[in-house]
Design a protein around this motif. Sequence first.
Motif, PDB file in Angstrom:
ATOM      1  N   ASP A 133       0.869  -1.196   0.000  1.00 53.41           N
ATOM      2  CA  ASP A 133       0.000   0.000   0.000  1.00 53.41           C
ATOM      3  C   ASP A 133       0.892   1.228   0.000  1.00 53.41           C
ATOM      4  OD1 ASP A 133      -1.588   2.214   0.802  1.00 53.41           O
ATOM      5  OD2 ASP A 133      -3.064   0.828   1.658  1.00 53.41           O
ATOM      6  N   GLU A 134       0.796   2.015  -1.036  1.00 56.05           N
ATOM      7  CA  GLU A 134       1.767   3.111  -1.203  1.00 56.05           C
ATOM      8  C   GLU A 134       1.658   4.200  -0.136  1.00 56.05           C
ATOM      9  OE1 GLU A 134      -0.993   5.318  -4.592  1.00 56.05           O
ATOM     10  OE2 GLU A 134       1.029   4.625  -5.074  1.00 56.05           O
ATOM     11  N   ARG A 135       0.536   4.227   0.608  1.00 55.14           N
ATOM     12  CA  ARG A 135       0.405   5.265   1.637  1.00 55.14           C
ATOM     13  C   ARG A 135       1.329   5.023   2.832  1.00 55.14           C
ATOM     14  NH1 ARG A 135      -5.761   4.670   2.908  1.00 55.14           N
ATOM     15  NH2 ARG A 135      -5.125   2.521   2.523  1.00 55.14           N
ATOM     16  N   SER A 192       8.124 -10.547  15.515  1.00 56.28           N
ATOM     17  CA  SER A 192       6.689 -10.401  15.273  1.00 56.28           C
ATOM     18  C   SER A 192       6.206  -8.970  15.500  1.00 56.28           C
ATOM     19  CB  SER A 192       5.905 -11.365  16.172  1.00 56.28           C
ATOM     20  OG  SER A 192       6.085 -11.019  17.532  1.00 56.28           O
ATOM     21  N   LEU A 193       7.140  -8.028  15.493  1.00 53.94           N
ATOM     22  CA  LEU A 193       6.785  -6.616  15.646  1.00 53.94           C
ATOM     23  C   LEU A 193       6.962  -5.898  14.312  1.00 53.94           C
ATOM     24  CD1 LEU A 193       6.289  -3.982  17.347  1.00 53.94           C
ATOM     25  CD2 LEU A 193       8.783  -3.885  17.638  1.00 53.94           C
ATOM     26  N   VAL A 194       5.926  -5.182  13.911  1.00 58.44           N
ATOM     27  CA  VAL A 194       6.006  -4.386  12.683  1.00 58.44           C
ATOM     28  C   VAL A 194       5.823  -2.910  13.045  1.00 58.44           C
ATOM     29  CG1 VAL A 194       5.084  -4.034  10.366  1.00 58.44           C
ATOM     30  CG2 VAL A 194       4.939  -6.304  11.427  1.00 58.44           C
ATOM     31  N   CYS A 195       6.798  -2.087  12.687  1.00 54.42           N
ATOM     32  CA  CYS A 195       6.719  -0.648  12.945  1.00 54.42           C
ATOM     33  C   CYS A 195       6.445   0.062  11.624  1.00 54.42           C
ATOM     34  CB  CYS A 195       8.031  -0.134  13.531  1.00 54.42           C
ATOM     35  SG  CYS A 195       8.382  -0.823  15.146  1.00 54.42           S
ATOM     36  N   PHE A 196       5.421   0.874  11.614  1.00 55.92           N
ATOM     37  CA  PHE A 196       5.042   1.505  10.338  1.00 55.92           C
ATOM     38  C   PHE A 196       4.542   2.916  10.572  1.00 55.92           C
ATOM     39  CE2 PHE A 196       0.384   1.520  10.657  1.00 55.92           C
ATOM     40  CZ  PHE A 196       0.173   0.653  11.710  1.00 55.92           C
ATOM     41  N   ARG A 197       4.404   3.639   9.463  1.00 55.30           N
ATOM     42  CA  ARG A 197       3.758   4.938   9.546  1.00 55.30           C
ATOM     43  C   ARG A 197       3.204   5.321   8.177  1.00 55.30           C
ATOM     44  NH1 ARG A 197       7.780  10.076   9.277  1.00 55.30           N
ATOM     45  NH2 ARG A 197       8.914   9.440   7.408  1.00 55.30           N
ATOM     46  N   LEU A 198       2.330   6.307   8.205  1.00 57.97           N
ATOM     47  CA  LEU A 198       1.901   6.928   6.955  1.00 57.97           C
ATOM     48  C   LEU A 198       3.093   7.713   6.439  1.00 57.97           C
ATOM     49  CD1 LEU A 198      -1.583   8.196   8.151  1.00 57.97           C
ATOM     50  CD2 LEU A 198      -1.213   6.626   6.233  1.00 57.97           C
ATOM     51  N   ARG A 199       3.398   7.557   5.166  1.00 54.66           N
ATOM     52  CA  ARG A 199       4.563   8.259   4.615  1.00 54.66           C
ATOM     53  C   ARG A 199       4.264   9.751   4.442  1.00 54.66           C
ATOM     54  NH1 ARG A 199       7.657   5.303   0.523  1.00 54.66           N
ATOM     55  NH2 ARG A 199       6.692   3.275   0.224  1.00 54.66           N
ATOM     56  N   PRO A 200       5.316  10.521   4.412  1.00 60.95           N
ATOM     57  CA  PRO A 200       5.120  11.924   4.040  1.00 60.95           C
ATOM     58  C   PRO A 200       4.632  11.998   2.587  1.00 60.95           C
ATOM     59  CG  PRO A 200       7.453  11.454   4.503  1.00 60.95           C
ATOM     60  CD  PRO A 200       6.707  10.182   4.687  1.00 60.95           C
ATOM     61  N   ARG A 201       3.671  12.875   2.346  1.00 65.50           N
ATOM     62  CA  ARG A 201       3.297  13.149   0.957  1.00 65.50           C
ATOM     63  C   ARG A 201       4.126  14.335   0.485  1.00 65.50           C
ATOM     64  NH1 ARG A 201      -2.975  12.950   2.343  1.00 65.50           N
ATOM     65  NH2 ARG A 201      -2.076  14.186   3.998  1.00 65.50           N
ATOM     66  N   TYR A 202       4.101  14.589  -0.808  1.00 66.09           N
ATOM     67  CA  TYR A 202       5.040  15.579  -1.364  1.00 66.09           C
ATOM     68  C   TYR A 202       4.971  16.936  -0.681  1.00 66.09           C
ATOM     69  CZ  TYR A 202       0.769  16.801  -3.820  1.00 66.09           C
ATOM     70  OH  TYR A 202      -0.517  17.149  -4.114  1.00 66.09           O
TER      71      TYR A 202
END
Lengths: 506, 506
Positions: B408-410, B420-430
Amino acid sequence: MATGSAPPDALLSLDPETLARESRAVINLIAGYYRDVEKYPVKSDAVPGCLRTLLPDAAPENGEPMDLILEHVRRHIVPGLTHWQSPNFFAYYPVNASAAGFAGEMLSAGLNIVPFSWVASPAATELENVVVDWMGKLIGLPASFLFSGGGGGVLQGSTCEAVVCTLAAARDRALRRLGGHEAITRLVVYASDQSHSTFQKGARIVGIPSSNFRVIRTWAASTYGVTAESVREAVEADVASGLVPMYVCATVGTTGVGAVDPVRDLGELARRHGIWLHVDAAYAGGAMICPEFQDYMDGAELADSVSMNPHKWFLTNMDCCCLWVASPDVLTSALSSNPEYLNNISQERAAAGPAAVDYKDWQIALSRPFRAIKLWVVLRPYGAAGMRAYIRRHVEMAKWFEQALQADERFEVAAPRKFSLVCFRLRPRYDEGDEAVEELNRKLLVAINASGRAFMTHFVVDNKFVIRMAVGGAMTEMRHVRDAWELVREKAKEIGHVPNDSAGHY
Amino acid sequence: MATGSAPPDALLSLDPETLARESRAVINLIAGYYRDVEKYPVKSDAVPGCLRTLLPDAAPENGEPMDLILEHVRRHIVPGLTHWQSPNFFAYYPVNASAAGFAGEMLSAGLNIVPFSWVASPAATELENVVVDWMGKLIGLPASFLFSGGGGGVLQGSTCEAVVCTLAAARDRALRRLGGHEAITRLVVYASDQSHSTFQKGARIVGIPSSNFRVIRTWAASTYGVTAESVREAVEADVASGLVPMYVCATVGTTGVGAVDPVRDLGELARRHGIWLHVDAAYAGGAMICPEFQDYMDGAELADSVSMNPHKWFLTNMDCCCLWVASPDVLTSALSSNPEYLNNISQERAAAGPAAVDYKDWQIALSRPFRAIKLWVVLRPYGAAGMRAYIRRHVEMAKWFEQALQADERFEVAAPRKFSLVCFRLRPRYDEGDEAVEELNRKLLVAINASGRAFMTHFVVDNKFVIRMAVGGAMTEMRHVRDAWELVREKAKEIGHVPNDSAGHY
């Protein structure tokens, strides 16, 4: 949607039906254990290697049925235990179990939450706030130790942990005043020769030099309570040598003989010198629920901290220690940490507000079990009246045992009984030296314990080896105390200690 | 026979029939709780005072029926909890429960013995010797940490306690070498900016000045593991200023992002400088039961101590931490105490012999629960094979979640997933600055948690606010992880984060 195949089936390790079925089997085992516990030798007669040699040296590769595991508990584990819940266990101090304490521990283990911060389980934190206030009121603590009075309490696992926390708080308070960490080598801790070893160990753990731990001598004249006068002398000598008195412990009900230190006198001394006073009522704190014992805590408002263990003589299964402090800020400034992974993001933190306690900052460990539900479940089915009756029953039984000893000329009560502990020994006869008396009493204790019919331990006070009869088991009834007395008499006779024909020689 | 009347009747507080009846009611409550746990908001939506205001401000004077108490648990306590056992709990790290862990905890609470010394319960001490060796072998520890190899292990309540014990041992070893307690202000402790806060807190507790705690920076290039090179630089700078490097921690599976420090490199550095190396595998230690993860512990034979928590990701209800040391003598010389009231009189002490471990000298506290039976009961019904499958299932689920994010590109995965830990975030948009991105991710996390359908927490790494999805609940199945992913997508959309029309700007 991403790709990826589903993982294999679950172990069903938390399937409610499996849990209910297996738990009922455990309850049958435990109820059966209590029905039979008098049949086992109280102190295990196991030899080293008793269990180690019976078990495989690696965990099983494949699962085994719970029935088999419980059968192994019955066959291999139970016979190798020393039975702390036996009604004939009179060793150390009691470590109570009860139906309510067991229910409380099951709730704690079943819900299995970790209330390290308010957000991590609000009701658990608030229940702890409530129940430590309840407990503080029950034992007559000054309001300044209650949340409702500006202080507060926490449930920890042991007095030892509580002592380390208060020592660290006292140390940091003193170092702030002295303006530098180098002063740590000048800080001094005071305890009596009757205080629990945890104070010496705790002082070492928090970095106080062993040479700065003062063991103040006690005497029969003050029934083995320390006198403020002798502590004052030590304090003044230390101040004169450039040292800094930091922490003093007052014990209400010492481990050896159940002695009581003068809380008010020590409190006044501590206040004059800016010393932290901790009141350790690990065992006798339970008795403070009865007004007739509360005078022993007179002066507690001068203390910085107080602790007692509901897991000793208060029907609360292992483990549970109440620690109260008058100034929570001093405690938390020594023990707080705020890593990012525990921060609650702003909205939540604001919602929790300053009234929300984060108990991680009140103890050594971050993770902690839900002990509050256990103590709450203990206090309710018995009620304050029931707990008072429970305590008084043990005190009456100990009194009976003491009177039995006093009526038999072979024995002497070696220290005044204040609660439910009776310390006694065979007296010296006219022709015996100290060593012979000690040898005789050792023999008596070995014979008592080897019988399997009771377990008692010993202490050495004023260079006298004395036998400790600590009444306080949840299942101990008058018949067990009578049997213990018969056993003592019988074994005294067997080891050849018969009354002199002339009482005048005693 | 002495005079004296019998005390009043017992409370029957440990009557087996009462215990069995009330315990069955508790089991019904707990089994029902697990059946219903998905219905509650995972993170409690309680407000401060939620419980406090519902309860009386003093304990009841008279006893109350257990049925009523359990009804209050259902009605007042459960709704105010954050549900750590919910299959939708993905916050912090998992704290597992299981039917076997619950059974083990019931056995511990029911037998209610206190195995502080071998004599105080021989089979309990020996079971602990056996089970820590089992556990050490399962996770591939070098033989030097096993009793069978000259080392040994102990079960404590938390990593924090274990860390304090090892810090005290390391401190005393260093002070012996340096010949005086004054050197305590020159001792230095090293950890990374990813290490658990317990190291900093523990160092303060044992009296190391805060200014002597080094937080070594980590970087994305080494996937947030510390490099031995950067520790070496700090060590050499400290030596050059006359300080004494004392203790370094290597974490296998850090709390923030699950990073792994290079154990062998740090071990070699530690050996060269006489520094104590502790390996903290609190969470990821459970995964070491699978050979494919054991490389992360490569070099452990160079460590002085290793710890992991079966109460995290290993189906053992709270609380249980394994601590192993290569040289038990160094640990016990910092923690032993030998008060008279715990001495076993000569015959018994001789019988127990040198092979009999007194666990009171391996930990802070004297009193301790019977944790060994719990871990033993956990290891048997599932077996090593079952535990491996359990761990791998969670790793697979986390991998699935990671792949979903990557597709998912967002979103971006903010640190490499190892367990078993996944660290994620919404990416910066332009068009977004750092603050706006952080604000958006905070909003997303608040929305996820406010839904009540999942609970996740956050971390900040490289100044980036990241959301942590920690898979590992005992009841978590693939459907819960899929639902969590749907929830994340849904909330991302709700807070207005829609994909750009031009992927090139990412």
